[in-house]
Design a protein around this motif. Sequence first.
Motif, PDB file in Angstrom:
ATOM      1  N   ASP B  25       0.857  -1.186   0.000  1.00  0.00           N
ATOM      2  CA  ASP B  25       0.000   0.000   0.000  1.00  0.00           C
ATOM      3  C   ASP B  25       0.888   1.228   0.000  1.00  0.00           C
ATOM      4  N   CYS B  26       0.586   2.194  -0.874  1.00  0.00           N
ATOM      5  CA  CYS B  26       1.399   3.417  -0.854  1.00  0.00           C
ATOM      6  C   CYS B  26       0.638   4.582  -1.464  1.00  0.00           C
ATOM      7  N   ASN B  27       1.064   5.766  -1.082  1.00  0.00           N
ATOM      8  CA  ASN B  27       0.465   6.988  -1.618  1.00  0.00           C
ATOM      9  C   ASN B  27       1.154   7.399  -2.905  1.00  0.00           C
ATOM     10  N   PHE B  28       0.369   7.650  -3.938  1.00  0.00           N
ATOM     11  CA  PHE B  28       0.869   8.310  -5.136  1.00  0.00           C
ATOM     12  C   PHE B  28       0.607   9.802  -4.902  1.00  0.00           C
ATOM     13  N   ASP B  29       1.667  10.550  -4.675  1.00  0.00           N
ATOM     14  CA  ASP B  29       1.526  11.983  -4.379  1.00  0.00           C
ATOM     15  C   ASP B  29       1.540  12.769  -5.692  1.00  0.00           C
ATOM     16  N   CYS B  30       0.412  13.401  -5.988  1.00  0.00           N
ATOM     17  CA  CYS B  30       0.295  14.146  -7.245  1.00  0.00           C
ATOM     18  C   CYS B  30       0.417  15.628  -6.938  1.00  0.00           C
ATOM     19  N   ASN B  31       1.301  16.309  -7.647  1.00  0.00           N
ATOM     20  CA  ASN B  31       1.436  17.760  -7.504  1.00  0.00           C
ATOM     21  C   ASN B  31       1.902  18.333  -8.835  1.00  0.00           C
ATOM     22  N   ASP B  32       2.291  19.624  -8.830  1.00  0.00           N
ATOM     23  CA  ASP B  32       2.597  20.239 -10.129  1.00  0.00           C
ATOM     24  C   ASP B  32       3.915  19.764 -10.732  1.00  0.00           C
ATOM     25  N   SER B  33       4.654  18.897 -10.023  1.00  0.00           N
ATOM     26  CA  SER B  33       5.873  18.343 -10.628  1.00  0.00           C
ATOM     27  C   SER B  33       5.624  16.949 -11.209  1.00  0.00           C
ATOM     28  N   GLY B  34       4.422  16.428 -11.004  1.00  0.00           N
ATOM     29  CA  GLY B  34       4.114  15.105 -11.538  1.00  0.00           C
ATOM     30  C   GLY B  34       3.600  14.181 -10.446  1.00  0.00           C
ATOM     31  N   ILE B  35       3.807  12.900 -10.641  1.00  0.00           N
ATOM     32  CA  ILE B  35       3.342  11.900  -9.674  1.00  0.00           C
ATOM     33  C   ILE B  35       4.569  11.266  -9.012  1.00  0.00           C
ATOM     34  N   GLN B  36       4.587  11.314  -7.676  1.00  0.00           N
ATOM     35  CA  GLN B  36       5.725  10.796  -6.919  1.00  0.00           C
ATOM     36  C   GLN B  36       5.267   9.768  -5.901  1.00  0.00           C
ATOM     37  N   LEU B  37       6.193   8.938  -5.512  1.00  0.00           N
ATOM     38  CA  LEU B  37       5.888   7.900  -4.529  1.00  0.00           C
ATOM     39  C   LEU B  37       7.152   7.641  -3.723  1.00  0.00           C
ATOM     40  N   ASN B  65      -2.236  19.618  -4.311  1.00  0.00           N
ATOM     41  CA  ASN B  65      -1.608  18.340  -3.983  1.00  0.00           C
ATOM     42  C   ASN B  65      -2.663  17.287  -3.611  1.00  0.00           C
ATOM     43  N   ILE B  66      -2.579  16.157  -4.244  1.00  0.00           N
ATOM     44  CA  ILE B  66      -3.520  15.070  -3.973  1.00  0.00           C
ATOM     45  C   ILE B  66      -2.718  13.798  -3.678  1.00  0.00           C
ATOM     46  N   ALA B  67      -3.065  13.134  -2.565  1.00  0.00           N
ATOM     47  CA  ALA B  67      -2.440  11.840  -2.258  1.00  0.00           C
ATOM     48  C   ALA B  67      -3.426  10.734  -2.620  1.00  0.00           C
ATOM     49  N   LEU B  68      -3.015   9.873  -3.546  1.00  0.00           N
ATOM     50  CA  LEU B  68      -3.859   8.741  -3.920  1.00  0.00           C
ATOM     51  C   LEU B  68      -3.358   7.521  -3.163  1.00  0.00           C
ATOM     52  N   GLY B  69      -4.131   7.066  -2.173  1.00  0.00           N
ATOM     53  CA  GLY B  69      -3.740   5.899  -1.379  1.00  0.00           C
ATOM     54  C   GLY B  69      -4.124   4.621  -2.128  1.00  0.00           C
ATOM     55  N   ALA B  92      -8.851  12.144 -10.856  1.00  0.00           N
ATOM     56  CA  ALA B  92      -9.296  12.079  -9.461  1.00  0.00           C
ATOM     57  C   ALA B  92      -9.753  13.454  -9.021  1.00  0.00           C
ATOM     58  N   GLU B  93     -10.735  13.465  -8.110  1.00  0.00           N
ATOM     59  CA  GLU B  93     -11.192  14.732  -7.512  1.00  0.00           C
ATOM     60  C   GLU B  93     -10.162  15.182  -6.482  1.00  0.00           C
ATOM     61  N   ASP B  94     -10.427  16.337  -5.856  1.00  0.00           N
ATOM     62  CA  ASP B  94      -9.444  16.865  -4.899  1.00  0.00           C
ATOM     63  C   ASP B  94      -9.339  16.019  -3.626  1.00  0.00           C
ATOM     64  N   SER B  95     -10.457  15.512  -3.127  1.00  0.00           N
ATOM     65  CA  SER B  95     -10.394  14.589  -1.980  1.00  0.00           C
ATOM     66  C   SER B  95     -11.030  13.280  -2.406  1.00  0.00           C
ATOM     67  N   MET B 119      -7.513   4.295  -0.561  1.00  0.00           N
ATOM     68  CA  MET B 119      -7.428   4.062   0.882  1.00  0.00           C
ATOM     69  C   MET B 119      -6.762   5.258   1.538  1.00  0.00           C
ATOM     70  N   ASP B 120      -7.029   5.428   2.842  1.00  0.00           N
ATOM     71  CA  ASP B 120      -6.265   6.424   3.619  1.00  0.00           C
ATOM     72  C   ASP B 120      -5.008   5.744   4.113  1.00  0.00           C
ATOM     73  N   ILE B 121      -3.867   6.217   3.651  1.00  0.00           N
ATOM     74  CA  ILE B 121      -2.608   5.598   4.068  1.00  0.00           C
ATOM     75  C   ILE B 121      -1.768   6.640   4.789  1.00  0.00           C
ATOM     76  N   ASP B 122      -1.453   6.321   6.047  1.00  0.00           N
ATOM     77  CA  ASP B 122      -0.593   7.216   6.823  1.00  0.00           C
ATOM     78  C   ASP B 122       0.836   6.715   6.651  1.00  0.00           C
ATOM     79  N   GLN B 123       1.572   7.386   5.781  1.00  0.00           N
ATOM     80  CA  GLN B 123       2.880   6.847   5.414  1.00  0.00           C
ATOM     81  C   GLN B 123       4.010   7.722   5.950  1.00  0.00           C
TER      82      GLN B 123
END
Lengths: 14, 256
Positions: B25-37, B65-69, B92-95, B119-123
């Motif tokens: 399980d991991c968050n795909f962190d989306c922001n203006d630089s792209g998608i990071q993990l 910034n959107i975190a996709l769990g 994806a929507e904002d939340s 999912m909500d992932i606290d990473q």
Amino acid sequence: KISQAKIKAYYTAI
Amino acid sequence: MLEARLEQSSVLKKVVDAIKDLVQDCNFDCNDSGIQLQAMDNSHVALVAMHLKTEGFALYRCDRNIALGINLVSLQKVLRAAQNEDVMTLKAEDSPDALSLVFENSENDRISEYDLKLMDIDQEHLGIPETEYGATVKMPSAEFQRICRDLSLLSESVAIEATKEGIKFSCTGDIGKGAVTLRQNPNVEKPELGTTIELQEPVALTFSLKYLVNFCKASGLSNTVTISLSNEVPLLIEYEMEHGYVRFYLAPKIGD
């Protein structure tokens, strides 16, 4: 004896 | 909201294939630089960092910034429905509660639409400082994979030594021992087939082969792999893509 280090031991949690 | 279009689904399929056996399980962190993990494996021995930069997308829009769990096993099930050459759009929507994935074939006569529950992932995130490594080796990813696989049949651990003679991978196990030494051999015509070694100082470290074999599942992302080593710090294995990277960090084994 060789033991496995943890990655967390080297980098800071942010 | 997020809207990101990849010209080829194979990019994300390969990234997920490369890391799914290391993290679940991991968050795909989306922001203006792209998608990071960034994620550690369960035993906190290895860490994977991935970046798909905006330049690699045919269309990229991410207002905030959107975190996709994401559960990677579930994502892989959905990605199986995408052909390698399909255009893939992530939305994806904002939340978001779900990630929408649309796959379109090049003939533009098939549109597949899937939703993946999030999912909500606290990473926990680790800060990795810029590091000047003692030795940096660039070599064909297929050759590195072969060496790791061959040695893993003999032993659980590999000693990696970088000296001015070259880089030596060696192991000792119950049935015997093995070693592979690579000397610097740049290939002028096909740089991706050559081996280059930059050495600031000799390095000798021991690593678990189980993890290295696992990292080699990323070999499909790049013809070359860069291995960076310094005494008493984690090993960095990098697979560079045209517009992004997958990096693996592995803590060394240490003598008691």
